[in-house]
Design an enzyme around this catalytic site. Structure first.
Site, PDB file in Angstrom:
ATOM      1  N   LEU A 203      18.716  21.084  33.974  1.00 59.64           N
ATOM      2  CA  LEU A 203      17.743  20.578  32.995  1.00 59.64           C
ATOM      3  C   LEU A 203      16.663  21.608  32.638  1.00 59.64           C
ATOM      4  CD1 LEU A 203      17.313  16.920  34.375  1.00 59.64           C
ATOM      5  CD2 LEU A 203      18.896  17.729  32.623  1.00 59.64           C
TER       6      LEU A 203
ATOM      7  N   SER B 292      29.242  36.175  23.387  1.00 58.65           N
ATOM      8  CA  SER B 292      28.487  36.159  22.135  1.00 58.65           C
ATOM      9  C   SER B 292      28.827  37.354  21.260  1.00 58.65           C
ATOM     10  CB  SER B 292      27.001  36.204  22.508  1.00 58.65           C
ATOM     11  OG  SER B 292      26.213  36.482  21.383  1.00 58.65           O
TER      12      SER B 292
ATOM     13  N   TYR C 155      19.355  39.876  27.538  1.00 55.27           N
ATOM     14  CA  TYR C 155      20.286  38.751  27.306  1.00 55.27           C
ATOM     15  C   TYR C 155      21.664  39.279  26.909  1.00 55.27           C
ATOM     16  CZ  TYR C 155      22.843  35.120  24.898  1.00 55.27           C
ATOM     17  OH  TYR C 155      23.855  34.266  24.493  1.00 55.27           O
TER      18      TYR C 155
ATOM     19  N   LYS D  83      25.655  39.181  28.867  1.00 56.72           N
ATOM     20  CA  LYS D  83      26.969  38.767  28.343  1.00 56.72           C
ATOM     21  C   LYS D  83      28.002  39.868  28.582  1.00 56.72           C
ATOM     22  CE  LYS D  83      25.800  34.716  27.187  1.00 56.72           C
ATOM     23  NZ  LYS D  83      26.245  33.603  28.013  1.00 56.72           N
TER      24      LYS D  83
ATOM     25  N   ARG E  69      12.893  41.872  11.105  1.00 52.04           N
ATOM     26  CA  ARG E  69      12.728  41.650  12.546  1.00 52.04           C
ATOM     27  C   ARG E  69      13.293  42.879  13.269  1.00 52.04           C
ATOM     28  NH1 ARG E  69      15.331  36.184  14.979  1.00 52.04           N
ATOM     29  NH2 ARG E  69      17.263  37.205  14.341  1.00 52.04           N
TER      30      ARG E  69
ATOM     31  N   ASP F 290      17.149  43.686  14.290  1.00 52.57           N
ATOM     32  CA  ASP F 290      18.092  42.736  13.690  1.00 52.57           C
ATOM     33  C   ASP F 290      19.380  43.441  13.248  1.00 52.57           C
ATOM     34  OD1 ASP F 290      18.195  40.024  13.380  1.00 52.57           O
ATOM     35  OD2 ASP F 290      16.730  39.924  11.766  1.00 52.57           O
TER      36      ASP F 290
HETATM   37  P1  NAD Z   1      21.525  25.589  25.999  1.00 52.43           P
HETATM   38  O1  NAD Z   1      20.321  26.233  26.572  1.00 52.43           O
HETATM   39  O2  NAD Z   1      21.330  24.458  25.059  1.00 52.43           O
HETATM   40  O3  NAD Z   1      22.503  25.096  27.178  1.00 52.43           O
HETATM   41  C1  NAD Z   1      22.581  25.733  28.406  1.00 52.43           C
HETATM   42  C2  NAD Z   1      22.396  24.671  29.483  1.00 52.43           C
HETATM   43  O4  NAD Z   1      22.532  25.278  30.765  1.00 52.43           O
HETATM   44  C3  NAD Z   1      21.016  24.010  29.445  1.00 52.43           C
HETATM   45  O5  NAD Z   1      21.177  22.615  29.418  1.00 52.43           O
HETATM   46  C4  NAD Z   1      20.331  24.472  30.729  1.00 52.43           C
HETATM   47  O6  NAD Z   1      19.472  23.498  31.255  1.00 52.43           O
HETATM   48  C5  NAD Z   1      21.526  24.752  31.624  1.00 52.43           C
HETATM   49  N1  NAD Z   1      21.292  25.774  32.655  1.00 52.43           N
HETATM   50  C6  NAD Z   1      20.729  26.998  32.504  1.00 52.43           C
HETATM   51  N2  NAD Z   1      20.702  27.640  33.684  1.00 52.43           N
HETATM   52  C7  NAD Z   1      21.278  26.823  34.597  1.00 52.43           C
HETATM   53  C8  NAD Z   1      21.544  26.927  35.996  1.00 52.43           C
HETATM   54  N3  NAD Z   1      21.185  27.997  36.700  1.00 52.43           N
HETATM   55  N4  NAD Z   1      22.143  25.889  36.618  1.00 52.43           N
HETATM   56  C9  NAD Z   1      22.505  24.775  35.923  1.00 52.43           C
HETATM   57  N5  NAD Z   1      22.259  24.619  34.613  1.00 52.43           N
HETATM   58  C10 NAD Z   1      21.656  25.629  33.948  1.00 52.43           C
HETATM   59  O7  NAD Z   1      22.395  26.747  25.311  1.00 52.43           O
HETATM   60  P2  NAD Z   1      23.638  26.636  24.330  1.00 52.43           P
HETATM   61  O8  NAD Z   1      23.177  26.994  22.974  1.00 52.43           O
HETATM   62  O9  NAD Z   1      24.352  25.377  24.551  1.00 52.43           O
HETATM   63  O10 NAD Z   1      24.488  27.871  24.856  1.00 52.43           O
HETATM   64  C11 NAD Z   1      25.492  27.705  25.832  1.00 52.43           C
HETATM   65  C12 NAD Z   1      26.078  29.054  26.191  1.00 52.43           C
HETATM   66  O11 NAD Z   1      26.560  29.692  25.017  1.00 52.43           O
HETATM   67  C13 NAD Z   1      25.088  30.027  26.824  1.00 52.43           C
HETATM   68  O12 NAD Z   1      25.767  30.753  27.818  1.00 52.43           O
HETATM   69  C14 NAD Z   1      24.717  30.932  25.676  1.00 52.43           C
HETATM   70  O13 NAD Z   1      24.321  32.208  26.105  1.00 52.43           O
HETATM   71  C15 NAD Z   1      26.018  30.991  24.905  1.00 52.43           C
HETATM   72  N6  NAD Z   1      25.843  31.302  23.482  1.00 52.43           N
HETATM   73  C16 NAD Z   1      25.004  30.535  22.726  1.00 52.43           C
HETATM   74  C17 NAD Z   1      24.820  30.839  21.397  1.00 52.43           C
HETATM   75  C18 NAD Z   1      23.869  30.047  20.554  1.00 52.43           C
HETATM   76  O14 NAD Z   1      23.393  30.558  19.532  1.00 52.43           O
HETATM   77  N7  NAD Z   1      23.549  28.797  20.901  1.00 52.43           N
HETATM   78  C19 NAD Z   1      25.522  31.915  20.832  1.00 52.43           C
HETATM   79  C20 NAD Z   1      26.386  32.657  21.619  1.00 52.43           C
HETATM   80  C21 NAD Z   1      26.542  32.349  22.967  1.00 52.43           C
HETATM   81  C1  WQD Z   2      19.985  34.629  11.749  1.00 53.95           C
HETATM   82  C2  WQD Z   2      19.451  35.329  10.518  1.00 53.95           C
HETATM   83  C3  WQD Z   2      17.491  36.675  10.916  1.00 53.95           C
HETATM   84  C4  WQD Z   2      14.884  33.324  11.927  1.00 53.95           C
HETATM   85  C5  WQD Z   2      20.968  35.205  17.647  1.00 53.95           C
HETATM   86  C6  WQD Z   2      21.029  35.925  18.977  1.00 53.95           C
HETATM   87  C7  WQD Z   2      22.447  36.292  19.321  1.00 53.95           C
HETATM   88  C8  WQD Z   2      23.361  35.082  19.278  1.00 53.95           C
HETATM   89  C9  WQD Z   2      23.248  34.390  17.956  1.00 53.95           C
HETATM   90  C10 WQD Z   2      23.435  34.058  21.465  1.00 53.95           C
HETATM   91  C11 WQD Z   2      19.014  36.756  10.804  1.00 53.95           C
HETATM   92  C12 WQD Z   2      17.181  35.516   9.983  1.00 53.95           C
HETATM   93  C13 WQD Z   2      15.970  34.093  11.567  1.00 53.95           C
HETATM   94  C14 WQD Z   2      13.785  33.212  11.031  1.00 53.95           C
HETATM   95  C15 WQD Z   2      14.949  34.634   9.476  1.00 53.95           C
HETATM   96  N1  WQD Z   2      22.985  34.113  20.283  1.00 53.95           N
HETATM   97  N2  WQD Z   2      15.997  34.743  10.362  1.00 53.95           N
HETATM   98  N3  WQD Z   2      13.867  33.874   9.830  1.00 53.95           N
HETATM   99  O1  WQD Z   2      19.985  37.096  14.811  1.00 53.95           O
HETATM  100  O2  WQD Z   2      22.336  36.356  14.529  1.00 53.95           O
HETATM  101  O3  WQD Z   2      21.313  36.133  16.690  1.00 53.95           O
HETATM  102  O4  WQD Z   2      21.858  34.096  17.675  1.00 53.95           O
HETATM  103  O5  WQD Z   2      24.261  34.731  21.986  1.00 53.95           O
HETATM  104  O6  WQD Z   2      22.443  36.864  20.573  1.00 53.95           O
HETATM  105  O7  WQD Z   2      20.245  37.079  18.857  1.00 53.95           O
HETATM  106  O8  WQD Z   2      20.568  34.616  14.805  1.00 53.95           O
HETATM  107  O9  WQD Z   2      19.427  32.597  13.992  1.00 53.95           O
HETATM  108  O10 WQD Z   2      18.048  34.440  15.043  1.00 53.95           O
HETATM  109  O11 WQD Z   2      19.051  34.798  12.808  1.00 53.95           O
HETATM  110  O12 WQD Z   2      14.963  35.217   8.378  1.00 53.95           O
HETATM  111  O13 WQD Z   2      12.777  32.570  11.308  1.00 53.95           O
HETATM  112  O14 WQD Z   2      18.282  34.647  10.061  1.00 53.95           O
HETATM  113  O15 WQD Z   2      16.858  37.840  10.483  1.00 53.95           O
HETATM  114  O16 WQD Z   2      19.343  37.515   9.685  1.00 53.95           O
HETATM  115  P1  WQD Z   2      21.017  36.124  15.174  1.00 53.95           P
HETATM  116  P2  WQD Z   2      19.217  34.035  14.229  1.00 53.95           P
END
Ligand code: NAD
Ligand code: WQD
Length: 339
Positions: free
Chosen positions: A33, A124, A149, A153, A295, A298
């Site tokens: 959580l 990711s 971060y 990955k 940003r 970016d």
């Molecule tokens: P999220 O934060 O909504 O979900 C992650 C969950 O893991 C949370 O509910 C958190 O409470 C739980 N958690 C974190 N550390 C923990 C621990 N040590 N033990 C037990 N629970 C733990 O994130 P999400 O958006 O659902 O992302 C899920 C996965 O996908 C992550 O690994 C994230 O890096 C990856 N990912 C997300 C995105 C994105 O944009 N959402 C993009 C690419 C990769």
């Molecule tokens: C999308 C676009 C910004 C916010 C992130 C993580 C990456 C991966 C995916 C987990 C970009 C623009 C954004 C705002 C804006 N996550 N933007 N105003 O940059 O692709 O990546 O999510 O693994 O690791 O870095 O996603 O949603 O932040 O941005 O103009 O207030 O929107 O410049 O072009 P991004 P994002």
């Protein structure tokens, strides 16, 4: 079938849990959580009329993991979402990110490798950085990470590959997500960002609902058709389906591979301005925005080549950008109603 979902109450984990339960799969959901709320369980129950077995457990605690695998001796597969995910926060708190994202995975890998339980790992598109060639396929080189971060990955992928190499009976799929957006069509579960959202779509919906005054569009002079950055936005429902298809593929097929990497995206890129226009068109709401400086760090343009997952696993994104944005907006209104 019995599947362990780590981070099961988080954004993506909750959508995957719903789909698994709807397929009649038994789900063990663990979450500490840290970035989710226990109420998510109510949303899951309201959609499915079922519930996962839930354990409030921290993956950084090896004893808790050992107990979990002692209690459940018949787990068929694991989908591992639990991690911290904020790029900006990881720059300020690198140790917390390495401890949680790498430490948690290490703890989990121990029983999985010993018991040969297949694993789906959340990676990711961030591992590609600014790719030289678009669309980005899985052979595109992994760039030096621009944040702790992102590095977690890359380390995670390597750890898993090494375990698969050392034990050919341990199998894994690494899914590299592009930009997940949207919410369940029921608006009973969705993304619940803590604090100020860093990602575009939650910031946009919070602006339109009135929680933020203005959406800042980061940069307008990039070398793209309209000068704003391009991304591959994938509906969380499509992303969830990719996990279902991948875990079935991993468990039921007699594939020779031990560790495979797949992109999960739509294959289409949209600029920030196109996202704003699509949102306005589909919802009828106007988005107050202004251009600001780019940003730092970016990526200019990123969208996936999805041929590999289509061909090998048979998964393809179905939802449009408009459907994803409409669902994100419905979810934002639902949050607002209940706050
Ligand atoms: P999220 O934060 O909504 O979900 C992650 C969950 O893991 C949370 O509910 C958190 O409470 C739980 N958690 C974190 N550390 C923990 C621990 N040590 N033990 C037990 N629970 C733990 O994130 P999400 O958006 O659902 O992302 C899920 C996965 O996908 C992550 O690994 C994230 O890096 C990856 N990912 C997300 C995105 C994105 O944009 N959402 C993009 C690419 C990769
Ligand atoms: C999308 C676009 C910004 C916010 C992130 C993580 C990456 C991966 C995916 C987990 C970009 C623009 C954004 C705002 C804006 N996550 N933007 N105003 O940059 O692709 O990546 O999510 O693994 O690791 O870095 O996603 O949603 O932040 O941005 O103009 O207030 O929107 O410049 O072009 P991004 P994002």
């Amino acid at each position: 079938m019995k599947i362990l979902v780590t981070g099961g109450l988080g954004y993506i984990g909750s959508h995957v849990t719903v789909m698994l339960l709807q397929k009649g799969v038994e789900v063990i959901s663990v979450d500490n959580l840290d970035n989710s709320r226990i109420e998510v369980l109510n949303g899951i129950k309201a959609i499915t009329n079922k519930e996962p077995f839930f354990d409030n457990l921290d993956l950084r605690n090896q004893n808790q993991i050992q107990d979990l695998f002692k209690k459940h001796t018949d787990i068929d597969g694991v989908i591992h979402f639990a991690a911290y995910k904020s790029v900006g926060e990881s720059v300020d708190k690198p140790l917390a990110y390495y401890q949680n994202n790498v430490g948690g995975l290490l703890n989990l890998l121990k029983p999985l490798c010993e018991l040969n339980i297949p694993l789906i790992f959340s990676s990711s598109c961030t591992v590609y950085g600014q790719a030289l060639k678009l669309p980005i396929d899985e052979n595109s080189s992994v760039q030096p990470a621009s944040s702790p971060y992102g590095f977690t990955k890359q380390i995670g992928e390597q750890l898993i590959k090494d375990c698969c190499k050392a034990n050919s009976d341990f199998k894994s799929i690494l899914l590299r997500y592009f930009n997940p957006v949207g919410a369940h069509p029921s608006a009973k579960i969705g993304e619940y960002p803590q604090g100020i959202p860093q990602n575009l779509v939650p910031f946009l919906t919070q602006t339109v609902i009135g929680k933020r005054s203005l959406l800042k569009v980061f940069g307008k002079d990039y070398d793209t058709p309209d000068g704003t950055c391009i991304r591959d936005y994938i509906h969380v429902m499509d992303l969830a389906q990719a996990h279902i298809d991948s875990i079935y593929y991993l468990i039921s097929s007699n594939q020779k591979f031990s560790c495979e990497t797949f992109n999960v995206g739509t294959g289409r890129g949209f600029s920030v301005l196109e996202v704003i226009k699509a949102f306005e068109k589909t919802t009828g709401e106007s988005v107050p925005y202004k251009f600001t400086n780019p940003r730092v760090g970016d990526t200019i343009s990123a969208y996936a080549d999805v041929k590999k997952i289509e061909k090998q696993i048979g998964w393809k994104a179905k939802y449009s950008l408009e459907e994803a944005l409409q669902s994100a907006w419905n979810w934002e209104k639902e949050i607002d109603k209940n706050s």
